[in-house]
Design an enzyme around this catalytic site. Structure first.
Site, PDB file in Angstrom:
ATOM      1  N   LEU A  82       0.819  -1.207   0.000  1.00 30.90           N
ATOM      2  CA  LEU A  82       0.000   0.000   0.000  1.00 30.90           C
ATOM      3  C   LEU A  82       0.854   1.258   0.000  1.00 30.90           C
ATOM      4  O   LEU A  82       2.060   1.212   0.242  1.00 30.90           O
ATOM      5  CB  LEU A  82      -0.933  -0.008   1.222  1.00 30.90           C
ATOM      6  CG  LEU A  82      -2.012  -1.101   1.218  1.00 30.90           C
ATOM      7  CD1 LEU A  82      -2.602  -1.284   2.602  1.00 30.90           C
ATOM      8  CD2 LEU A  82      -3.104  -0.784   0.204  1.00 30.90           C
ATOM      9  N   TYR A 117      -1.845   4.817   7.287  1.00 27.73           N
ATOM     10  CA  TYR A 117      -1.682   4.358   5.919  1.00 27.73           C
ATOM     11  C   TYR A 117      -0.576   3.307   5.878  1.00 27.73           C
ATOM     12  O   TYR A 117       0.348   3.329   6.674  1.00 27.73           O
ATOM     13  CB  TYR A 117      -1.445   5.496   4.927  1.00 27.73           C
ATOM     14  CG  TYR A 117      -0.345   6.496   5.238  1.00 27.73           C
ATOM     15  CD1 TYR A 117       0.993   6.206   5.005  1.00 27.73           C
ATOM     16  CD2 TYR A 117      -0.658   7.770   5.709  1.00 27.73           C
ATOM     17  CE1 TYR A 117       1.992   7.129   5.255  1.00 27.73           C
ATOM     18  CE2 TYR A 117       0.340   8.710   5.969  1.00 27.73           C
ATOM     19  CZ  TYR A 117       1.658   8.379   5.733  1.00 27.73           C
ATOM     20  OH  TYR A 117       2.655   9.302   5.981  1.00 27.73           O
ATOM     21  N   CYS A 118      -0.750   2.357   4.972  1.00 24.31           N
ATOM     22  CA  CYS A 118       0.152   1.195   4.853  1.00 24.31           C
ATOM     23  C   CYS A 118       0.361   0.499   6.198  1.00 24.31           C
ATOM     24  O   CYS A 118       1.492   0.338   6.664  1.00 24.31           O
ATOM     25  CB  CYS A 118       1.498   1.608   4.257  1.00 24.31           C
ATOM     26  SG  CYS A 118       2.464   0.214   3.600  1.00 24.31           S
ATOM     27  N   PRO A 119      -0.733   0.069   6.857  1.00 20.29           N
ATOM     28  CA  PRO A 119      -0.583  -0.579   8.160  1.00 20.29           C
ATOM     29  C   PRO A 119       0.041  -1.964   8.045  1.00 20.29           C
ATOM     30  O   PRO A 119      -0.136  -2.664   7.039  1.00 20.29           O
ATOM     31  CB  PRO A 119      -2.035  -0.676   8.663  1.00 20.29           C
ATOM     32  CG  PRO A 119      -2.851  -0.734   7.403  1.00 20.29           C
ATOM     33  CD  PRO A 119      -2.126   0.133   6.407  1.00 20.29           C
ATOM     34  N   LYS A 149       1.790   5.883  15.253  1.00 19.15           N
ATOM     35  CA  LYS A 149       2.777   5.341  14.322  1.00 19.15           C
ATOM     36  C   LYS A 149       3.655   6.442  13.750  1.00 19.15           C
ATOM     37  O   LYS A 149       3.163   7.503  13.369  1.00 19.15           O
ATOM     38  CB  LYS A 149       2.037   4.619  13.191  1.00 19.15           C
ATOM     39  CG  LYS A 149       2.918   4.130  12.046  1.00 19.15           C
ATOM     40  CD  LYS A 149       2.057   3.393  11.039  1.00 19.15           C
ATOM     41  CE  LYS A 149       2.807   3.037   9.769  1.00 19.15           C
ATOM     42  NZ  LYS A 149       1.966   2.260   8.844  1.00 19.15           N
TER      43      LYS A 149
END
Length: 276
Positions: free
Chosen positions: A90, A145-147, A158
């Site tokens: 992602l 985002y982009c976990p 994060k």
């Protein structure tokens, strides 16, 4: 226990620091793939620090958005370039306040598990910032985002995410860390991207429901005015201590060789097939 101190006990690490302009996003990632190949050819582990201005680095999964053209148009409207990488799933945001770090680990594809490779980055950050009264955790920050399972966070927010690329014999461990700048705006950008792409209208693929304030800059979480260049200095010093190597080998000259330039051209060409 696998750690940076014991990973390559009789080998020297190479180091490279690069800064890429907005227009050079695909070139930045072509270097990533080329350095992984170079590391395998020379059997030399490498640590790579790099920054890229005003780009969203998309994963191949992002291209599955129901309204992908509208999603990328939202990035263009926000004055961000974008390209699709061939590692990770992602999108992530890159700008002058975001530091990318990569490990290139030759002959490790069959020796390190995915979790063990991720843990090396966690070790580097916990060692570097051990004097600060914080705990750097790793777990999936769901609405980032982009976990991923090895998101790095402090107090639940994060500041970094990690991906991997595994080749036949080597591993690339790729981390981005939000050091300073407007992290709320980065999160809002990715929220807009997935909203414009109509991520919520399909069920086959899973996209993050981005809530911008789930993420923060490392400088803010440490309550210290950390710059990207200072972060590189701190991280490299801690890395040298961990690998017991006072002086890393600068690879800048090696990048100018014909052999490396051929690798770079090959990987630039290969990346073109992922662009939609």
């Amino acid at each position: 226990m696998v750690d940076l101190a014991t990973l390559y006990p009789h080998q020297n690490w190479g180091v490279l620091t690069q800064h890429f302009t907005k227009e050079a996003g695909p070139l930045a990632f072509a270097h990533t793939n080329s350095l992984l190949a170079l590391s395998n050819q020379t059997q030399q582990p490498i640590i790579h620090f790099w920054t890229l201005t005003e780009n969203v680095i998309l994963g191949m999964m992002d291209t599955k958005l129901p309204a992908y053209p509208q999603a990328t148009q939202a990035l263009t409207t926000a004055h961000y370039a974008h390209f699709v990488r061939n590692a990770g799933g992602l999108g992530i945001v890159s700008d002058d306040g975001v530091l990318n770090i990569s490990f290139y680990l030759p002959a490790m594809a069959n020796r390190l598990t995915i979790k063990q490779a991720y843990a090396l980055m966690h070790q580097l950050f916990t060692t570097t910032f051990t004097d600060y009264p914080v705990t750097i955790d790793h777990f999936e920050v769901t609405h980032s985002y982009c976990p991923g399972e090895y998101d790095l966070s402090i107090n639940g927010q994060k500041f970094a995410g990690i991906a991997q690329r595994r080749a036949k014999n080597g591993i690339a461990v790729l981390l981005y860390a939000s050091i300073n700048g407007d992290q709320l705006a980065r999160g809002q950008l990715m929220h807009t991207f997935y909203t414009a792409g109509q991520a919520h209208t399909q069920t086959r693929w899973t996209f993050p429901d981005v809530i911008p304030d789930t993420m923060a800059n490392l400088a803010d979480l440490l309550d210290y005015p950390l710059s990207v260049n200072t972060a590189i200095q701190h991280l490299q010093a801690a890395f040298c201590h961990l690998v017991q190597q006072p002086q890393l080998i600068d690879l800048t000259v090696q990048l100018k060789t014909a052999t490396y330039q051929q690798l770079l051209l090959k990987n630039q060409t290969a990346l073109k097939r992922y662009q939609i």
